[in-house]
Design a protein around this motif. Structure first.
Motif, PDB file in Angstrom:
ATOM      1  N   GLY A  18       0.860  -1.201   0.232  1.00 59.83           N
ATOM      2  CA  GLY A  18      -0.015   0.050  -0.142  1.00 59.83           C
ATOM      3  C   GLY A  18       0.973   1.360  -0.006  1.00 59.83           C
ATOM      4  O   GLY A  18       0.393   2.109  -0.840  1.00 59.83           O
ATOM      5  N   ASN A  19       2.034   1.366   0.633  1.00 62.68           N
ATOM      6  CA  ASN A  19       2.786   2.251   0.906  1.00 62.68           C
ATOM      7  C   ASN A  19       3.233   2.921  -0.471  1.00 62.68           C
ATOM      8  O   ASN A  19       3.313   3.967  -0.965  1.00 62.68           O
ATOM      9  N   ILE A  20       3.988   1.815  -1.264  1.00 60.27           N
ATOM     10  CA  ILE A  20       4.510   2.009  -2.653  1.00 60.27           C
ATOM     11  C   ILE A  20       3.496   2.460  -3.414  1.00 60.27           C
ATOM     12  O   ILE A  20       3.873   3.358  -4.092  1.00 60.27           O
ATOM     13  N   LEU A  21       2.351   1.832  -3.452  1.00 56.97           N
ATOM     14  CA  LEU A  21       1.219   2.188  -4.618  1.00 56.97           C
ATOM     15  C   LEU A  21       0.715   3.657  -4.167  1.00 56.97           C
ATOM     16  O   LEU A  21       0.199   4.250  -5.231  1.00 56.97           O
ATOM     17  N   LEU A  22       0.645   3.983  -2.830  1.00 58.16           N
ATOM     18  CA  LEU A  22      -0.046   5.118  -2.602  1.00 58.16           C
ATOM     19  C   LEU A  22       0.952   6.347  -2.885  1.00 58.16           C
ATOM     20  O   LEU A  22       0.463   7.628  -3.025  1.00 58.16           O
ATOM     21  N   ASP A  23       2.396   6.090  -3.000  1.00 55.44           N
ATOM     22  CA  ASP A  23       3.120   6.832  -3.241  1.00 55.44           C
ATOM     23  C   ASP A  23       3.419   7.158  -4.732  1.00 55.44           C
ATOM     24  O   ASP A  23       4.230   7.992  -5.614  1.00 55.44           O
ATOM     25  N   ALA A  24       2.658   6.304  -5.702  1.00 54.59           N
ATOM     26  CA  ALA A  24       2.924   6.308  -6.939  1.00 54.59           C
ATOM     27  C   ALA A  24       2.256   7.544  -7.504  1.00 54.59           C
ATOM     28  O   ALA A  24       1.563   8.185  -6.732  1.00 54.59           O
ATOM     29  N   PRO A  25       2.558   7.832  -8.898  1.00 60.02           N
ATOM     30  CA  PRO A  25       1.773   8.966  -9.656  1.00 60.02           C
ATOM     31  C   PRO A  25       0.128   9.017  -9.321  1.00 60.02           C
ATOM     32  O   PRO A  25      -0.445   7.785  -9.024  1.00 60.02           O
ATOM     33  N   GLU A  26      -0.595   9.977  -9.393  1.00 59.67           N
ATOM     34  CA  GLU A  26      -1.884  10.149  -9.100  1.00 59.67           C
ATOM     35  C   GLU A  26      -2.950   9.098  -9.611  1.00 59.67           C
ATOM     36  O   GLU A  26      -3.566   8.556  -8.974  1.00 59.67           O
ATOM     37  N   PRO A  27      -3.033   8.896 -10.958  1.00 60.42           N
ATOM     38  CA  PRO A  27      -3.946   8.023 -11.311  1.00 60.42           C
ATOM     39  C   PRO A  27      -3.794   6.451 -10.701  1.00 60.42           C
ATOM     40  O   PRO A  27      -4.583   5.662 -10.315  1.00 60.42           O
ATOM     41  N   ILE A  28      -2.760   5.810 -10.568  1.00 58.68           N
ATOM     42  CA  ILE A  28      -2.303   4.727 -10.137  1.00 58.68           C
ATOM     43  C   ILE A  28      -2.664   4.626  -8.537  1.00 58.68           C
ATOM     44  O   ILE A  28      -3.282   3.592  -7.883  1.00 58.68           O
ATOM     45  N   SER A  29      -2.323   5.496  -7.680  1.00 60.73           N
ATOM     46  CA  SER A  29      -2.457   5.664  -6.288  1.00 60.73           C
ATOM     47  C   SER A  29      -3.978   5.835  -6.057  1.00 60.73           C
ATOM     48  O   SER A  29      -4.640   5.338  -5.293  1.00 60.73           O
ATOM     49  N   GLY A  30      -4.983   6.649  -7.014  1.00 60.43           N
ATOM     50  CA  GLY A  30      -6.203   6.856  -6.640  1.00 60.43           C
ATOM     51  C   GLY A  30      -7.069   5.687  -7.162  1.00 60.43           C
ATOM     52  O   GLY A  30      -7.817   4.990  -6.268  1.00 60.43           O
TER      53      GLY A  30
END
Length: 140
Positions: A59-71
């Motif tokens: 989750g931490n890695i994916l939520l720090d990704a660019p906006e469309p991916i994290s959303g």
């Protein structure tokens, strides 16, 4: 990424996801026992909950990704958690596999395995459907 989550939650999530898929395909039916203890279908709810648990360590890695991916990850994670918890309380009939609907219908009609096994004992009938004497009823 927490090593503790990766070593504990991730394998449990993968197992629950796999077990729920196997139960839906009628290959590994042990999860269906939990359906008797809750009003919904926990055996089906383990599919989104297992997916949620398997992706939680990342989750931490994916939520720090660019906006469309994290959303998208945030919506998917929240949806899996919500559907999994709701599935423990209620699963609509159209989302259940056909074999599960047929099994529920048999149980409601009194044709389930439990009903056919114990109906004779409740009605006081022997194996040949003849009434038992009072002495025969007391024996297990």
């Amino acid at each position: 990424m927490s090593l503790l989550l990766l070593l504990t939650i991730f394998p449990l999530g993968v197992f629950l996801f796999w077990a729920s898929l196997s139960m839906i395909r009628q290959e590994w039916m042990y999860l269906i026992v939990g359906d008797a203890f809750m009003p919904g279908k926990p055996s089906l709810a383990m599919l989104p909950l297992g997916f949620w648990m398997a992706t939680m360590p990342f989750g931490n890695i994916l939520l720090d990704a660019p906006e469309p991916i994290s959303g998208i990850f945030a919506l998917l994670s929240t949806g899996c958690l919500a559907f999994g918890l709701l599935g423990c309380l209620y699963v609509p009939r159209f989302l259940q596999p056909r074999w599960m609907k047929e099994s529920d219908d048999r149980i409601k009609r009194g044709e389930g395995l439990h009903a056919t096994t114990y109906r004779r004992r409740v009605l006081g009938q022997g194996p040949d459907d003849k009434p038992l004497t009072p002495d025969e009823r007391k024996t297990p």
